[in-house]
Design a protein around this motif. Sequence first.
Motif, short mmCIF file in Angstrom:
data_model
loop_
_atom_site.label_atom_id
_atom_site.label_comp_id
_atom_site.label_asym_id
_atom_site.label_seq_id
_atom_site.Cartn_x
_atom_site.Cartn_y
_atom_site.Cartn_z
N ILE A 1 -3.50 37.31 26.95
CA ILE A 1 -4.70 37.93 26.39
C ILE A 1 -4.85 39.31 27.03
O ILE A 1 -4.80 39.44 28.25
CB ILE A 1 -5.95 37.09 26.67
N PHE A 2 -5.01 40.33 26.21
CA PHE A 2 -5.23 41.68 26.69
C PHE A 2 -6.64 42.12 26.34
O PHE A 2 -7.20 41.69 25.33
CB PHE A 2 -4.22 42.64 26.05
N GLU A 3 -7.22 42.97 27.17
CA GLU A 3 -8.56 43.51 26.93
C GLU A 3 -8.44 44.95 26.47
O GLU A 3 -7.62 45.71 26.97
CB GLU A 3 -9.40 43.44 28.20
N TYR A 4 -9.28 45.30 25.51
CA TYR A 4 -9.30 46.64 24.93
C TYR A 4 -10.72 47.14 24.86
O TYR A 4 -11.67 46.35 24.86
CB TYR A 4 -8.70 46.63 23.52
N VAL A 5 -10.87 48.46 24.75
CA VAL A 5 -12.17 49.07 24.51
C VAL A 5 -11.99 50.07 23.37
O VAL A 5 -10.99 50.79 23.31
CB VAL A 5 -12.76 49.73 25.78
N CYS A 6 -12.97 50.10 22.48
CA CYS A 6 -12.96 51.05 21.38
C CYS A 6 -13.54 52.37 21.89
O CYS A 6 -14.65 52.40 22.43
CB CYS A 6 -13.79 50.52 20.21
N GLU A 7 -12.80 53.45 21.71
CA GLU A 7 -13.26 54.75 22.18
C GLU A 7 -14.26 55.37 21.20
O GLU A 7 -14.88 56.37 21.53
CB GLU A 7 -12.07 55.66 22.45
N LYS A 8 -14.41 54.78 20.02
CA LYS A 8 -15.38 55.29 19.04
C LYS A 8 -16.76 54.69 19.27
O LYS A 8 -17.74 55.40 19.38
CB LYS A 8 -14.89 55.00 17.62
N ILE B 1 -2.04 38.60 22.03
CA ILE B 1 -0.91 39.22 21.34
C ILE B 1 0.35 39.10 22.18
O ILE B 1 0.30 38.80 23.37
CB ILE B 1 -1.17 40.71 21.04
N ARG B 2 1.48 39.35 21.53
CA ARG B 2 2.76 39.33 22.24
C ARG B 2 2.82 40.48 23.23
O ARG B 2 2.30 41.56 22.96
CB ARG B 2 3.91 39.48 21.26
N SER B 3 3.47 40.26 24.34
CA SER B 3 3.62 41.32 25.36
C SER B 3 4.29 42.55 24.77
O SER B 3 3.95 43.68 25.11
CB SER B 3 4.42 40.81 26.54
N LYS C 1 0.69 48.74 21.45
CA LYS C 1 0.31 49.23 20.13
C LYS C 1 -1.21 49.30 20.02
O LYS C 1 -1.92 48.51 20.62
CB LYS C 1 0.85 48.30 19.04
N LYS C 2 -1.69 50.27 19.26
CA LYS C 2 -3.13 50.41 19.04
C LYS C 2 -3.64 49.17 18.30
O LYS C 2 -3.00 48.68 17.38
CB LYS C 2 -3.45 51.66 18.22
N GLN C 3 -4.77 48.66 18.74
CA GLN C 3 -5.39 47.50 18.13
C GLN C 3 -6.66 47.94 17.40
O GLN C 3 -7.39 48.81 17.88
CB GLN C 3 -5.72 46.45 19.18
N LYS C 4 -6.93 47.34 16.27
CA LYS C 4 -8.11 47.70 15.49
C LYS C 4 -9.36 47.06 16.10
O LYS C 4 -9.36 45.87 16.42
CB LYS C 4 -7.94 47.23 14.05
N CYS C 5 -10.42 47.85 16.24
CA CYS C 5 -11.68 47.35 16.78
C CYS C 5 -12.31 46.38 15.79
O CYS C 5 -12.51 46.72 14.62
CB CYS C 5 -12.64 48.53 17.04
N PRO C 6 -12.65 45.17 16.23
CA PRO C 6 -13.27 44.20 15.33
C PRO C 6 -14.71 44.56 14.97
O PRO C 6 -15.26 44.03 14.01
CB PRO C 6 -13.21 42.88 16.11
N GLU C 7 -15.31 45.48 15.70
CA GLU C 7 -16.71 45.85 15.47
C GLU C 7 -16.83 46.97 14.42
O GLU C 7 -17.58 46.85 13.47
CB GLU C 7 -17.35 46.30 16.78
#
Length: 61
Positions: free
Chosen positions: A3-10, A19-21, A26-32
Motif C-alpha cells: 500500500i502506497f500513500e499519495y497526496v493530491c497537489e491540486k 498497487i504493484r511496486s 506512476k502518477k495516480q488519479k486522485c479519488p476526490e
Amino acid sequence: MPIFEYVCEKCGYKFEKLIRSSDSDKKQKCPECGSENTKKVFSTFACGGNSGGFSAPSCGG
C-alpha cells in the motif's frame, strides 16, 4: 502488493492505494477531484499491542 500513500497537489486530499511496486512511481488519479497531479508521500508503518500492562506499542514477539 504494498500500500502506497499519495497526496493530491491540486486539492490536498491524502489517499492510499494498493498497487504493484513496479507501478508505484506512476502518477495516480486522485479519488476526490480526479486530478493526476499527485505525488507519493513518505509513510511509516504502525504496530501495537499490550505487553505486560505497558502502554507503549510493541512490535513482534
